[in-house]
Each structure stands twice: as structure tokens, then as C-alpha cells.
Motif scaffolding. Structure first.
Motif, PDB file in Angstrom:
ATOM      1  N   LYS B  64     -42.914  47.494  91.347  1.00  0.00           N
ATOM      2  CA  LYS B  64     -41.996  48.172  92.218  1.00  0.00           C
ATOM      3  C   LYS B  64     -40.687  48.380  91.301  1.00  0.00           C
ATOM      4  O   LYS B  64     -40.275  49.314  91.345  1.00  0.00           O
ATOM      5  N   VAL B  65     -40.556  47.407  90.337  1.00  0.00           N
ATOM      6  CA  VAL B  65     -39.290  47.612  89.539  1.00  0.00           C
ATOM      7  C   VAL B  65     -39.563  48.798  88.574  1.00  0.00           C
ATOM      8  O   VAL B  65     -38.596  49.602  88.365  1.00  0.00           O
ATOM      9  N   LEU B  66     -40.845  48.635  87.996  1.00  0.00           N
ATOM     10  CA  LEU B  66     -41.017  49.805  87.105  1.00  0.00           C
ATOM     11  C   LEU B  66     -41.110  51.082  87.603  1.00  0.00           C
ATOM     12  O   LEU B  66     -40.631  52.010  87.118  1.00  0.00           O
ATOM     13  N   GLN B  67     -41.424  51.305  88.979  1.00  0.00           N
ATOM     14  CA  GLN B  67     -41.161  52.553  89.417  1.00  0.00           C
ATOM     15  C   GLN B  67     -40.023  53.002  89.864  1.00  0.00           C
ATOM     16  O   GLN B  67     -39.641  54.052  89.533  1.00  0.00           O
ATOM     17  N   ARG B  68     -39.100  51.918  90.206  1.00  0.00           N
ATOM     18  CA  ARG B  68     -37.360  52.436  90.150  1.00  0.00           C
ATOM     19  C   ARG B  68     -37.044  52.945  88.955  1.00  0.00           C
ATOM     20  O   ARG B  68     -36.420  53.935  88.821  1.00  0.00           O
ATOM     21  N   LEU B  69     -37.229  52.124  87.879  1.00  0.00           N
ATOM     22  CA  LEU B  69     -36.905  52.654  86.526  1.00  0.00           C
ATOM     23  C   LEU B  69     -37.620  53.954  86.192  1.00  0.00           C
ATOM     24  O   LEU B  69     -36.807  54.738  85.283  1.00  0.00           O
ATOM     25  N   ALA B  70     -38.627  54.226  86.641  1.00  0.00           N
ATOM     26  CA  ALA B  70     -39.343  55.543  86.277  1.00  0.00           C
ATOM     27  C   ALA B  70     -38.551  56.472  86.960  1.00  0.00           C
ATOM     28  O   ALA B  70     -38.271  57.452  86.530  1.00  0.00           O
ATOM     29  N   HIS B  71     -38.232  56.263  88.038  1.00  0.00           N
ATOM     30  CA  HIS B  71     -37.451  57.165  89.061  1.00  0.00           C
ATOM     31  C   HIS B  71     -36.071  57.598  88.473  1.00  0.00           C
ATOM     32  O   HIS B  71     -35.746  58.705  88.545  1.00  0.00           O
ATOM     33  N   GLU B  72     -35.401  56.448  87.661  1.00  0.00           N
ATOM     34  CA  GLU B  72     -34.140  56.699  86.994  1.00  0.00           C
ATOM     35  C   GLU B  72     -34.474  57.358  85.530  1.00  0.00           C
ATOM     36  O   GLU B  72     -33.521  57.451  84.765  1.00  0.00           O
ATOM     37  N   ARG B  73     -35.751  57.647  85.358  1.00  0.00           N
ATOM     38  CA  ARG B  73     -36.151  58.154  84.043  1.00  0.00           C
ATOM     39  C   ARG B  73     -35.642  57.566  82.796  1.00  0.00           C
ATOM     40  O   ARG B  73     -35.455  57.963  81.734  1.00  0.00           O
TER      41      ARG B  73
END
Lengths: 250, 250
Positions: B64-73
Motif C-alpha cells: 500500500k505504501v509503495l503504491q502511494r509513493l509510486a503514484h507520487e512518482r
DNA sequence: ACTTCACACATTGGATACACTTTTATATCA
DNA sequence: TGATATAAAAGTGTATCCAATGTGTGAAGT
């Protein structure tokens, strides 16, 4: 339903680099369009198992999609309460349009600099489809294409990051319109978008910038943003004040 | 380590409404700071198992955290290949700074309009901490605070949406600096940020806008964006061209 | 009849287990 | 020695399971 081959709202650079396989992408896309085209009204609950069995996948995949939509602020996810279609507040709505003015007007110089006849033809084709949808009374498609036009216009600047931001703002604008606007007045006036293409074709940076500013203010004016927010955070304070004034109710 | 009570990079409106537990938030925060302060170099792999046992949670939360960071590029997530700290391309870097100029300059009028002595004092305090970090040679903290200054300045506009966007751009700028810049020249010149506060205090919109434009161009100039991208796709072509020029090596 | 408490139901959050893909190591052959 | 094929490993993707939380209904008490 019109074809959407050349310009898809929400299919920007945002897809790459965040690890979505084809099926997730399709689910995301489906929900995205359902929200942006206002098939799902703001506030609609989005239970995970319902979506899971609808698309024939497990809740795990659904949750991933919902989180993505939450990060794009198209859905609200509250702890232990699940997801629902976002309801932008009045302040949020103002911020969105203000941000759009800054970004879309600010990008105009680069758009004008990088515009080519071929690219402008793509825009003209988009406007043509928008008019067609408007004439046949398909206001959902009309709003969708109107948003797509704004996004594709800024995409001409060549700045993918900025285009991604604008994609988000335009989708959220649809939610604002669904929440505060009447469907009729929501879409841009007929033949509004034609004008700016020619202004850009003429290389008139200042004219295009002024057009965009005025146009966005016009769009904002079609929604009613006068009512003040309920301000749920102040609820407790308000109740305490009331309790002060009427100490013993019974 | 300096205190970061008043201004936290990446702790904007983005946290609300996306269903983050306290523990997840702490993990996110930790990774965020590690990336933005360049403790984790761009390209560093971020295996889920490692992170999971580091923080004592299951892979679910990590994802979940990694996806959020991914969305923030801030991280790249590729299918079946996991996550790694993002490596902005040269084109991306240009887009980021271009977008920053548009947003930060475009927001200046509202910043000036809404600035109050109290709020400007908060900025002054931030600059003070920045100078302190610079003087003691803590370039990580210095870069962090420099970014925080830009974010807090725009936050004065009252536009949370725009502030969220800028937060993302500023964090990504740190990655750009880590990738293409030398640590020394990266942070803003000493006592640069002082000036703009006084210009804003004086109510000089045009002056503040011009200052911001020049300042951002200066910052961009401290990173080297001349080299063309490695373009791994062209590798084959390059090798074939070499083979053409030297047909039979042995 | 109304309030309050409690229990049952529904839904979400998090962890584990299994399937699949990518990568690395090893062995075999030219 | 070098290359290729195969097998083991490491790591990710998805589904399922269990626990925790919120919601709603109904019974008991006043």
C-alpha cells in the motif's frame, strides 16, 4: 457512444511506472469513466465485495484500484468505512478551478510554441466530436469530451507532468459540476472551443491566455459555489456553545 | 536533526481521505524522508519482504505504501519486478522545473494577497533553520528545508490542491538533484530565500513573481541536464551502427 | 412508550498461503 | 573456454482467511 481512440481522459503518463496489469487497468478505467461521466453520483458507496464480484476478481485487486482513485481524489476512503465517490467541498471546488486557471493559462506560451497544424487538427477533430455529442443531447459524452479537449490542449505543451496534474483537475471538475451544477449549463457553450484553436494557430500568446482565463471563469460560473460548507470539524464546538447557552435542557 | 513541527514536506492534505492508518503513515513518512533526503539513491531496489520485516508488518501494508509513493512518482513499480527509487529522466526533470515555474509564479498573486505578518514570520523561522543547517554543513537537512520553504510559501495562497501538487514537484526535484546535480551546488544560495519574504511583505506582486522565476531558473541551472538519456531502447541500434563501421572485428 | 444496552450482522483491515514470473546459479555441450 | 539450456531461488501478484471495527436490530429495563 463515441469512439475515444485519440484522446482518453485519465490515460496519461500516470499509467506507466505504477505497475498495473491489463485487468486492473480495465477495472480502473471502468470505474473512472463511471465516476467522471456521473453514472455514479457523488457520495455513492463503493463496497469492495460488490465490486469484486462485479468484475470477477478478489477484493485485493479492487482495493488497489480504489486506492488509486482515492489518491486521484475521485473517491473518499475512510478508515473502516470503505470507499465512496468523492463529494468536493465548496473550498475544494474553488481551489480546483483556481489551480486550473494557473496551470492552463501558464502553459499557454509553451502550447503556442509547440503547436503544429497536425496537432491542431487533432484538437479540431475533438471539438467536432464534442459538438456532435452536444447536438444529439448526449451531455455525458459532451462533458467528457470537453474535459478531454482541455487536457489535449495542454498536452501540446509537451509537459507530461503538467498534463497529468491537469487530467486530475479536469476529472475532479466533473465531480464539482455533478455536485454543484445543473447538467444543462455545465458543458461549455457551443463553439466556444473552436475559437481558441484559431487564436493559437495565429500564434497569439496573450490572446490565447486571456481567452483561457475568461473561459475557465465562465465554466466556474456555471456551478453554484455560494453555500457555505457544513464544517463537520466545528460540530463539537457548536454543540458545546449551544449547551452553554441552554445549560439544562430538561 | 532539526525539529520539523511547523512544516512537514509531504504532510499536506494528501493524507486525509485516503484511509491511512497511523502505522502505515509512519512507514510512508519514513520511506518518504529516506528518499527525499537522498539516503536511498535513485534506482535502489525496494524489496517488499525486506521492508516488511524492517517495519514488522506484512507485505500487504508495504505494498500500500509503495503504491502511494509510486503514484507520487517517488518510486517506480514495474510489473513482476517490484519497486525501486525513481530515476527521473532528463525530460522529466525539465518538465518538473517547468511545472514548478508555472505553479509557483502563478500562485504568487494569491500568496501576496493572503500573506499576513504572522504567516511571514513562520516562513522567516523556516529560513532561519535552513541557514542554520547550511552553516553546520548538513546539506540533507538544508535541501529538505529549502523544499519545505517553497511549499510553505505557496501554502499561503490557501489553495490546498495546488500545494499538494507542489509538494510532489518539490519532492521529485530532490530526486532530480540527487540524480543530476552535485550536492554542494544543489541547495539554494545562502540568504536567497530571505529576499522574497520582504518582497512579498511589501506587496510587490510583479517583483515577487520575477524573483520566483529567476530563482527557479537558478536552481534548475545547478543540475546538469545536458546529457542525453541513456535510452536503453537505442542500445541495439547503436551496437548495430558500430558493427556497420567495423564489420568483422575478429 | 421510550431509552439503553447488548448481541448479531455486515464490511473493512491485515496477514498468510499459494501461483506465477523473473532472475540467478549450475550443469552440459560445443 | 564460452555459450546455451535447465533448474533452483528469489520476489511479486492474487486469493483466501481471520481479526477488528462499524452498523443495525431487538430485547430488557425504566
Amino acid at each position: 457512444m463515441g469512439k475515444r481512440a485519440s484522446a482518453e481522459l485519465g490515460t496519461g503518463r500516470a499509467d506507466e511506472g505504477l505497475g498495473g496489469n491489463g485487468r486492473d487497468e480495465a477495472i480502473y478505467r471502468n470505474l473512472f469513466v463511471a465516476i467522471v461521466e456521473n453514472h455514479l453520483a457523488p457520495g455513492t458507496k463503493l463496497p469492495e465485495d460488490t465490486l469484486a464480484e462485479t468484475y470477477g476478481v478478489s477484493r485485493t485487486s479492487i482495493r488497489k484500484v480504489l486506492q488509486r482513485l482515492a489518491h486521484e481524489r475521485l473517491v473518499d476512503v475512510r478508515l473502516n468505512r470503505g470507499a465512496s465517490v468523492a463529494q468536493p467541498s465548496v473550498g475544494e471546488a474553488r481551489d480546483i478551478f483556481s489551480a486550473r486557471r494557473i496551470i492552463e493559462c501558464g502553459a499557454i506560451p509553451q502550447v503556442v510554441a509547440k503547436a503544429t497544424p497536425a496537432k491542431l487538427d487533432v484538437l479540431r477533430e475533438l471539438v467536432g466530436r464534442e459538438h456532435a455529442a452536444q447536438d444529439r443531447g448526449d451531455w455525458r459524452e459532451s462533458i467528457y469530451l470537453s474535459g478531454a479537449f482541455h487536457v489535449e490542449l495542454i498536452r501540446l505543451s509537451g509537459n507530461e507532468t503538467l498534463t497529468d496534474f491537469l487530467t486530475q483537475l479536469v476529472s475532479r471538475s466533473s465531480l464539482v459540476i455533478a455536485t454543484y451544477g445543473s447538467p444543462q449549463t455545465a458543458s461549455c457553450r457551443h463553439s466556444e472551443h473552436d475559437d481558441v484553436i484559431e487564436i493559437i494557430a495565429g500564434g497569439d500568446v496573450d490572446g490565447a491566455t486571456r481567452w483561457m482565463d475568461r473561459h475557465l471563469r465562465d465554466v466556474e460560473r456555471t456551478v453554484v459555489l455560494v453555500e457555505e460548507e457544513p464544517a463537520p470539524a466545528d460540530l463539537k464546538k457548536i454543540l458545546e456553545e449551544v449547551a452553554q447557552r441552554r445549560p439544562k435542557l430538561r
